[in-house]
Design a protein around this motif. Structure first.
Motif, PDB file in Angstrom:
ATOM      1  N   LYS A 125       3.370 -12.233  -8.817  1.00  0.00           N
ATOM      2  CA  LYS A 125       1.954 -12.272  -8.390  1.00  0.00           C
ATOM      3  C   LYS A 125       0.991 -12.465  -9.545  1.00  0.00           C
ATOM      4  O   LYS A 125      -0.082 -13.031  -9.374  1.00  0.00           O
ATOM      5  CB  LYS A 125       1.614 -11.029  -7.588  1.00  0.00           C
ATOM      6  CG  LYS A 125       1.757  -9.730  -8.327  1.00  0.00           C
ATOM      7  CD  LYS A 125       1.657  -8.542  -7.377  1.00  0.00           C
ATOM      8  CE  LYS A 125       2.997  -8.123  -6.829  1.00  0.00           C
ATOM      9  NZ  LYS A 125       3.004  -7.079  -5.855  1.00  0.00           N
ATOM     10  N   ASP A 150       6.217 -11.501  -1.866  1.00  0.00           N
ATOM     11  CA  ASP A 150       5.593 -10.189  -1.813  1.00  0.00           C
ATOM     12  C   ASP A 150       5.545  -9.765  -0.336  1.00  0.00           C
ATOM     13  O   ASP A 150       5.145 -10.563   0.524  1.00  0.00           O
ATOM     14  CB  ASP A 150       4.166 -10.305  -2.387  1.00  0.00           C
ATOM     15  CG  ASP A 150       3.718  -9.023  -3.063  1.00  0.00           C
ATOM     16  OD1 ASP A 150       4.368  -7.990  -2.852  1.00  0.00           O
ATOM     17  OD2 ASP A 150       2.702  -9.080  -3.786  1.00  0.00           O
ATOM     18  N   SER A 151       5.961  -8.539  -0.027  1.00  0.00           N
ATOM     19  CA  SER A 151       6.175  -8.184   1.384  1.00  0.00           C
ATOM     20  C   SER A 151       4.894  -8.319   2.216  1.00  0.00           C
ATOM     21  O   SER A 151       4.940  -8.799   3.356  1.00  0.00           O
ATOM     22  CB  SER A 151       6.739  -6.768   1.495  1.00  0.00           C
ATOM     23  OG  SER A 151       5.848  -5.853   0.902  1.00  0.00           O
ATOM     24  N   ASN A 217      -1.430  -2.618  -8.301  1.00  0.00           N
ATOM     25  CA  ASN A 217      -0.594  -3.558  -7.541  1.00  0.00           C
ATOM     26  C   ASN A 217      -1.344  -4.074  -6.317  1.00  0.00           C
ATOM     27  O   ASN A 217      -1.329  -5.262  -6.016  1.00  0.00           O
ATOM     28  CB  ASN A 217       0.723  -2.894  -7.135  1.00  0.00           C
ATOM     29  CG  ASN A 217       1.632  -3.853  -6.393  1.00  0.00           C
ATOM     30  OD1 ASN A 217       1.873  -4.974  -6.849  1.00  0.00           O
ATOM     31  ND2 ASN A 217       2.107  -3.451  -5.232  1.00  0.00           N
ATOM     32  N   LYS A 218      -2.054  -3.160  -5.639  1.00  0.00           N
ATOM     33  CA  LYS A 218      -2.813  -3.594  -4.452  1.00  0.00           C
ATOM     34  C   LYS A 218      -3.969  -4.484  -4.872  1.00  0.00           C
ATOM     35  O   LYS A 218      -4.309  -5.446  -4.183  1.00  0.00           O
ATOM     36  CB  LYS A 218      -3.287  -2.376  -3.678  1.00  0.00           C
ATOM     37  CG  LYS A 218      -3.342  -2.521  -2.194  1.00  0.00           C
ATOM     38  CD  LYS A 218      -2.163  -3.231  -1.552  1.00  0.00           C
ATOM     39  CE  LYS A 218      -0.827  -2.589  -1.775  1.00  0.00           C
ATOM     40  NZ  LYS A 218       0.288  -3.308  -1.095  1.00  0.00           N
ATOM     41  N   GLU A 221      -2.666  -7.773  -5.454  1.00  0.00           N
ATOM     42  CA  GLU A 221      -2.330  -8.382  -4.159  1.00  0.00           C
ATOM     43  C   GLU A 221      -3.563  -8.877  -3.410  1.00  0.00           C
ATOM     44  O   GLU A 221      -3.484  -9.831  -2.637  1.00  0.00           O
ATOM     45  CB  GLU A 221      -1.545  -7.384  -3.302  1.00  0.00           C
ATOM     46  CG  GLU A 221      -0.158  -7.156  -3.864  1.00  0.00           C
ATOM     47  CD  GLU A 221       0.722  -6.249  -3.014  1.00  0.00           C
ATOM     48  OE1 GLU A 221       1.872  -6.031  -3.411  1.00  0.00           O
ATOM     49  OE2 GLU A 221       0.263  -5.764  -1.966  1.00  0.00           O
TER      50      GLU A 221
END
Ligand code: NDP
Ligand code: MG
Length: 383
Positions: A125, A150-151, A217-218, A221
């Protein structure tokens, strides 16, 4: 038969990608792999999958694997460094490149792969955070697909199938909340590296585990979703969902919400990305609703987890700001893992770098590489 390169084959995503390939030998052929220094794992992969190429980006590991192949008369070509990564990203005999290296080191090889007309199964990412505009415009120009691994993004991608992009009202990006969910700043003053690495739901590489603890991480994302799905930042809503059963959702303008659910197993999004648009027999466990705990939802705490707030800010500023944010984070996480700074300092470093470095609104690749090394050097020199 799809022919694959895996950049970062020895890591958490790389290993799970190999597991999918092992289970679907009739669908995939592994042509090339890379690692940084894990020579043992690369040797195992060469023995099992007989790829034509393997790249090591650390000299000693490169020498070891090369010697092993010579001594054992193996015909796998062993290449070195960034040049090696660029070569295996653009091989004529490859259809899809899985980008599962960690960090913005993946940017140049990803661009090389796109320019060579390869589809990308994207786990890395940081690449999209740093060079989103460049990567997406090259992907359009070369008419290739970027298939999210990425899930959350794999989920959104599935929720968008068969619907008009113009009918999307917002994206609901779910987050587990990480190991420190519910904690306040004063609880986090003395947390250790081991505590930060203990993710409640996923077993991942070290860097992304720390990013999950800070909620960076979020944040990454959110920026990744902006670029992948061309959605405004205000239309991306983060939703803490500790059970990680719903992997993300899309709300349409009529108020309908489509969600994708599944077990917490990265093999599921990996398998979908590799087989898209087909669906194959499950490699991950199935969900059983009778055994399921309650599904709950919360608003993220952006006062404690400042990295998420800063990511929204950096994304909205645009230009090279996300590259500054990402570089500061990569350097700060390395310092934290090396026990040189405390947990909460990660967020402070992000904010400091965003204030300190000048943002360029339009950029070329060289600008990104330059700002990345400048910011990383600044952070490292400070501690
Ligand atoms: P890992 O740390 O487990 O693996 C990283 C891989 O990259 C390894 O193959 C490693 O080689 C290689 N690598 C590390 N440093 C370098 C370098 N400097 N140059 C070249 N190669 C390098 O990471 P993950 O698999 O957890 O994550 C990979 C990417 O996928 C990240 O961008 C992450 O954000 C993303 N991602 C991961 C998820 C997960 O569940 N793990 C979920 C969603 C996204 P070596 O083994 O030799 O060190
Ligand atoms: Mg994710």
């Amino acid at each position: 038969m799809k022919r694959l390169t895996i950049l970062g084959a020895t890591g958490s995503i790389g290993t799970q990608t190999l597991e999918v390939i092992r289970r679907e030998q009739e669908n995939f052929e592994l042509v090339a792999v890379s690692a940084n220094n894990n020579s043992n794992k690369i040797i195992d992969i060469i023995n099992e999958f007989a790829p034509l190429y393997a790249v090591l980006t650390e000299k000693k590991a490169y020498e070891e694997v090369r010697k092993y192949c010579l001594d054992n008369n193996l015909k796998c070509k062993i290449l070195f460094g960034m040049e090696g990564l660029n070569t295996i990203a653009s091989l004529q005999e490859v259809d899809i490149v899985v980008t599962s290296v960690v960090g913005m080191i993946g940017l140049v090889p990803t661009l090389k792969a796109i320019q060579a007309g390869k589809d990308i199964a994207l786990a890395n990412k940081e690449t999209l955070v740093v060079g989103g505009e460049l990567v997406i415009s090259e992907a359009k120009k070369h008419n290739i697909k970027i298939l999210p691994v990425d899930s959350e993004h794999g989920a959104i991608f599935q929720c968008l199938q068969g619907n008009k992009k113009s009918a999307v009202s917002k994206i609901l990006l779910t987050a587990s909340g990480g190991p420190f969910r519910g904690k306040r700043k004063e609880d986090l003053l003395e947390v250790t590296v081991d505590e930060a690495l203990k993710h409640p739901r996923w077993n991942m590489g070290k860097k992304i585990s720390i990013d999950s603890a800070t909620l960076m991480n979020k944040g990454l994302e959110v920026i990744e979703a902006h670029w992948l799905f061309d959605v405004k930042y205000d239309d991306i809503q983060v939703l803490v969902h500790p059970q990680s059963i719903i992997h993300s959702m899309v709300e349409y303008r009529d108020g309908s919400i489509i969600a994708q659910l599944g077990s917490t197993d990265m093999k599921l999004p990996i398998q979908y990305a590799l087989n898209y648009p087909n669906r194959e027999q499950a490699v991950a466990d199935r969900l059983n609703f009778y055994d399921m705990e309650n599904l709950t939802f919360e608003k993220p705490d952006m006062d404690t987890f400042t990295a998420l707030r800063l990511s929204y800010e950096a994304g909205k500023v645009g230009g090279t700001m996300p590259a500054i944010l990402n570089a500061a984070n990569e350097a700060a996480v390395e310092l934290f893992l090396g026990k040189r700074i405390k947990f909460l300092e990660i967020g402070n470093i992000l904010e400091e770098c965003m204030n300190k470095f000048e943002v360029q609104q339009s950029y070329v690749l060289e600008d990104l590489l330059e700002i990345d090394s400048k910011v990383k050097k600044y952070v490292k020199d400070r501690f």
